[in-house]
Scaffold this motif. Sequence first.
Motif, short mmCIF file in Angstrom:
data_model
loop_
_atom_site.label_atom_id
_atom_site.label_comp_id
_atom_site.label_asym_id
_atom_site.label_seq_id
_atom_site.Cartn_x
_atom_site.Cartn_y
_atom_site.Cartn_z
N ALA A 1 61.38 30.03 88.20
CA ALA A 1 61.82 30.76 87.63
C ALA A 1 62.72 31.01 86.15
O ALA A 1 62.09 31.15 85.10
CB ALA A 1 61.65 32.34 88.45
N ASN A 2 63.97 30.88 86.43
CA ASN A 2 65.51 30.65 85.44
C ASN A 2 64.47 29.57 84.53
O ASN A 2 64.95 30.43 83.81
CB ASN A 2 66.62 30.62 86.24
N TYR A 3 64.32 28.91 85.28
CA TYR A 3 64.53 27.82 84.26
C TYR A 3 63.40 27.82 83.22
O TYR A 3 63.24 27.31 81.79
CB TYR A 3 64.10 25.92 85.08
N ASN B 1 60.57 28.67 78.10
CA ASN B 1 59.37 29.17 77.72
C ASN B 1 60.23 29.80 76.88
O ASN B 1 59.36 30.32 75.36
CB ASN B 1 58.79 29.74 78.83
N TRP B 2 61.26 30.98 76.39
CA TRP B 2 61.81 31.35 75.29
C TRP B 2 61.83 30.51 73.83
O TRP B 2 61.73 31.10 73.45
CB TRP B 2 62.94 32.26 75.69
N VAL B 3 62.91 28.86 74.76
CA VAL B 3 63.21 28.26 73.93
C VAL B 3 61.58 27.93 72.86
O VAL B 3 61.52 27.62 71.84
CB VAL B 3 63.72 26.70 74.24
N ASN B 4 60.06 27.79 73.56
CA ASN B 4 59.37 27.23 72.87
C ASN B 4 58.78 27.85 71.94
O ASN B 4 58.28 28.35 71.14
CB ASN B 4 58.19 26.71 74.43
N LYS C 1 71.42 20.99 79.32
CA LYS C 1 70.14 21.32 77.92
C LYS C 1 69.93 22.06 77.46
O LYS C 1 70.21 22.98 76.50
CB LYS C 1 68.74 20.57 77.73
N GLN C 2 70.71 23.64 78.50
CA GLN C 2 70.08 25.35 78.78
C GLN C 2 71.17 25.85 77.80
O GLN C 2 71.35 26.54 77.47
CB GLN C 2 69.06 25.41 79.14
N ALA C 3 72.18 25.06 78.85
CA ALA C 3 73.41 25.79 79.01
C ALA C 3 73.99 25.53 77.42
O ALA C 3 74.99 25.79 76.50
CB ALA C 3 74.22 25.30 79.75
N PHE D 1 79.37 20.63 82.66
CA PHE D 1 78.69 20.32 81.34
C PHE D 1 79.39 19.83 80.55
O PHE D 1 78.34 19.33 79.58
CB PHE D 1 77.40 20.97 81.16
N GLY D 2 80.18 19.55 80.68
CA GLY D 2 81.50 19.04 79.49
C GLY D 2 81.46 20.07 78.28
O GLY D 2 81.73 19.61 77.36
#
Length: 393
Positions: free
Chosen positions: A226-228, A233-236, A262-264, A291-292
């Motif tokens: 769900a979260n991913y 989809n929000w980015v889409n 990527k999301q971070a 994630f650096g």
Amino acid sequence: MIIKTILDTDLYKFTTSYAYIKLFPYAMGRFSFNDRDKTEYTEEFLAKLKMEIAHLSRLKLTDNELEYMTRHCRFLPRVYWEWLSSFRFDPEKIEVYLDEANLLHIEVTDLLYKVTLYEVPLLAIVSEIKNRSSGNIADPDLIISKLSEKVVLSNLHKLPFSEFGTRRRFSVDVQKTVIKYLSEKAEYCTGTSNCYFAMKFGLKMMGTHPHEWFMFHGAQFGYKHANYMALENWVNVYDGDLGIALSDTYTSDIFLSNLSRKQAKLFDGVRCDSGDEFEFIDKLTTRYKEFGIDTTTKTIVFSNALDFSKALDIMDYCRGKIRCAFGIGTNLTNDTGFKPSNIVMKLSQCKMNINQGWKECIKLSDDAGKHTGNPHEVQACLYELGLELSPIL
């Protein structure tokens, strides 16, 4: 008439509505009301509520409002506002009644891109009628006195905050008084979630997405994904705009474990709406470092039943670690000396199209005892995510 314009609502209702149109135009949803205090309501209250619901059907986006929203919401296309100008609230979509215990029930069912728009106005109406029916009268001098102390704190400590108080405000007039004062006196007030008052007082509209966006994805695609999927989809839809991700729909620990690099990097930060804020700061900054990512380039927006004193403590803890901002609601628009309503409307069921069966929508919380939705579905979600099962009440 309590709600006088369709813009008297939170920005994220419109952004979520458009996201549904873009990606899930045939999906349907049902929103259900819950008074957490189990308040007993009266037939007189119910009659007044039905009258206000009838008034809602008269609202429409005006030409001036359309032009304003088009100019000030570059992330939403003009075609959405043109559609909204034809939208009308439909009282026949709203089921409202008192049960044998005089508990209030409200359910609204429609296409998701429409039904999401009912939540905030209905909550604001219930809160205001409840205060009127109880004989509660707000003292303007008391409101300004309390508000001035909060603004002094914010100005002195450079505390950034937004007004998030539409859904549980004491009344529309109290919210107007508060926002007008903030627009004139609060140096670090970054805006308001209320689109109408943003337009009226020249403030920035604030907001991204609500829990329902994640709840819909959980019901349709499974809780592990769900979260991913919700963030992808929000980015889409928004291509990097509206980049504050809500973290606690299925607990923040699950969110952080699902969060991709990527999301971070892509999202500007996250919103913390439940749980221990100080623990969350530590967990999120640790995850960013894995994630650096330089944590001082990211932001946490805190919005969990805050007052200004607590916000200052949180800001001090964030200093040197991560940026912070605050969305403050009830403490601004319902700090009148009377007990605020503890009411919510949540997405309770959804389906991808009219031919699909209804699926239960649930929300977990980082606050103990605040999971919402069908108890058996909550158990199923906890089991699927490997979280501790809670007793079914």
